[in-house]
Design an enzyme around this catalytic site. Sequence first.
Site, PDB file in Angstrom:
ATOM      1  N   ARG A   1       0.882  -1.163   0.000  1.00  0.00           N
ATOM      2  CA  ARG A   1       0.000   0.000   0.000  1.00  0.00           C
ATOM      3  C   ARG A   1       0.921   1.214   0.000  1.00  0.00           C
ATOM      4  O   ARG A   1       1.652   1.444   0.974  1.00  0.00           O
ATOM      5  CB  ARG A   1      -0.901   0.011   1.236  1.00  0.00           C
ATOM      6  CG  ARG A   1      -1.931  -1.094   1.263  1.00  0.00           C
ATOM      7  CD  ARG A   1      -2.660  -1.160   2.593  1.00  0.00           C
ATOM      8  NE  ARG A   1      -3.444   0.037   2.856  1.00  0.00           N
ATOM      9  CZ  ARG A   1      -4.756   0.135   2.620  1.00  0.00           C
ATOM     10  NH1 ARG A   1      -5.414  -0.896   2.104  1.00  0.00           N
ATOM     11  NH2 ARG A   1      -5.414   1.234   2.902  1.00  0.00           N
TER      12      ARG A   1
ATOM     13  N   HIS B   1      -6.861   1.160  -7.036  1.00  0.00           N
ATOM     14  CA  HIS B   1      -7.027   0.377  -5.815  1.00  0.00           C
ATOM     15  C   HIS B   1      -7.608  -0.976  -6.237  1.00  0.00           C
ATOM     16  O   HIS B   1      -8.790  -1.248  -6.098  1.00  0.00           O
ATOM     17  CB  HIS B   1      -7.985   1.095  -4.868  1.00  0.00           C
ATOM     18  CG  HIS B   1      -7.957   0.580  -3.463  1.00  0.00           C
ATOM     19  ND1 HIS B   1      -7.341  -0.607  -3.102  1.00  0.00           N
ATOM     20  CD2 HIS B   1      -8.474   1.088  -2.301  1.00  0.00           C
ATOM     21  CE1 HIS B   1      -7.474  -0.802  -1.811  1.00  0.00           C
ATOM     22  NE2 HIS B   1      -8.168   0.210  -1.299  1.00  0.00           N
TER      23      HIS B   1
ATOM     24  N   GLN C   1      -9.690  -3.347  -3.836  1.00  0.00           N
ATOM     25  CA  GLN C   1     -11.027  -2.872  -3.507  1.00  0.00           C
ATOM     26  C   GLN C   1     -11.995  -3.028  -4.679  1.00  0.00           C
ATOM     27  O   GLN C   1     -13.164  -3.342  -4.478  1.00  0.00           O
ATOM     28  CB  GLN C   1     -10.981  -1.407  -3.061  1.00  0.00           C
ATOM     29  CG  GLN C   1     -12.300  -0.899  -2.520  1.00  0.00           C
ATOM     30  CD  GLN C   1     -12.784  -1.686  -1.320  1.00  0.00           C
ATOM     31  OE1 GLN C   1     -12.036  -1.872  -0.364  1.00  0.00           O
ATOM     32  NE2 GLN C   1     -14.032  -2.160  -1.363  1.00  0.00           N
TER      33      GLN C   1
ATOM     34  N   ASP D   1     -16.982   7.597  -2.277  1.00  0.00           N
ATOM     35  CA  ASP D   1     -15.807   7.273  -1.474  1.00  0.00           C
ATOM     36  C   ASP D   1     -15.424   8.530  -0.709  1.00  0.00           C
ATOM     37  O   ASP D   1     -16.030   9.593  -0.880  1.00  0.00           O
ATOM     38  CB  ASP D   1     -14.667   6.795  -2.385  1.00  0.00           C
ATOM     39  CG  ASP D   1     -13.561   6.078  -1.617  1.00  0.00           C
ATOM     40  OD1 ASP D   1     -13.695   5.908  -0.388  1.00  0.00           O
ATOM     41  OD2 ASP D   1     -12.557   5.690  -2.236  1.00  0.00           O
TER      42      ASP D   1
ATOM     43  N   CYS E   1     -16.250   2.092   0.305  1.00  0.00           N
ATOM     44  CA  CYS E   1     -15.192   1.198   0.793  1.00  0.00           C
ATOM     45  C   CYS E   1     -14.658   1.590   2.165  1.00  0.00           C
ATOM     46  O   CYS E   1     -13.761   0.906   2.683  1.00  0.00           O
ATOM     47  CB  CYS E   1     -14.072   1.084  -0.236  1.00  0.00           C
ATOM     48  SG  CYS E   1     -13.142   2.597  -0.517  1.00  0.00           S
TER      49      CYS E   1
ATOM     50  N   ARG F   1     -13.755  -7.804   1.607  1.00  0.00           N
ATOM     51  CA  ARG F   1     -12.394  -7.350   1.328  1.00  0.00           C
ATOM     52  C   ARG F   1     -11.379  -8.372   1.822  1.00  0.00           C
ATOM     53  O   ARG F   1     -10.405  -8.686   1.133  1.00  0.00           O
ATOM     54  CB  ARG F   1     -12.166  -5.979   1.955  1.00  0.00           C
ATOM     55  CG  ARG F   1     -10.825  -5.341   1.564  1.00  0.00           C
ATOM     56  CD  ARG F   1     -10.827  -3.842   1.772  1.00  0.00           C
ATOM     57  NE  ARG F   1     -11.327  -3.464   3.077  1.00  0.00           N
ATOM     58  CZ  ARG F   1     -12.411  -2.714   3.269  1.00  0.00           C
ATOM     59  NH1 ARG F   1     -13.109  -2.271   2.242  1.00  0.00           N
ATOM     60  NH2 ARG F   1     -12.787  -2.379   4.488  1.00  0.00           N
TER      61      ARG F   1
END
Length: 269
Positions: A50, A77, A80, A174, A214, A241
């Site tokens: 990440r 991402h 996700q 988001d 998310c 997830r």
Amino acid sequence: MGPFRALVQDELSTSFALLGGHPCFLTTQDIHLGTNESTADTARVLILARVYSQSTIDELAKETSVPVINGLADLYHHIQILTDFLTLQEHYGYLNGLTVSWIGDVNNMLHSFMMAAAKLGIHLRIATLKNIGYEPDASVTREAEKLSKECGTQLFLTNNSVKVAHGNNVLVTDTWISMGQEEEKKQKLKDFHGYQITMKTGKVAAPDWTFLHCLPRKQEEVDDKVFYSQCSLVFPEAENRKLTIMGLMVSLLTEYTPQTPKPILIHGE
């Protein structure tokens, strides 16, 4: 799982541990990626990262002989978006033909939707402030338009946060304040006033509309009535997830064969 480290946190770490791996959570203070150790050297033992910059993921992938999982970067991402499609597949039983409405700021999740939706036969409608500096990345937009044309899906961009939801199956937003953007909060809250997803938004959507986010979410992005409603898939999405991460790691690191049919791709492999 072999002698590899995973740069992970939260569900990334627990997912790897549940598979019998030994996760090592390395923060920017621990690893100093590209400083104390070159990105190329780190890539020899890293399988999931990440990071802030997509270029870091690209360099890791270039320098390693093992798969590198993009846990999060500024441009995409990937974990996700796989999670979101799994959640929609479970709920609707199909993906091909669904229409997704993105309402809010441009970020890595929107870019991921733009690059993946058409391949699964999903129409994508986007409402953001496209004329005052909040446009999707130009190269992503070009590729998304190309994919949409090849796959016969619709890609629509507008400033109208209500119009974009008309008759659509899935409403998505988001966080408006992504990592590293804390100083922009005051201006963004002003710019995106009126972009909150509410039941008023849902009333113009399809009768079977659902909502995705998310996490973590803020009230300005979606109100409580939507977030905690029966239309919200937020908590199944959060659970999925971890399952997505586990499935991804297993499929990359073992000879695993899926037990359920994969969604049919309209384009590509």
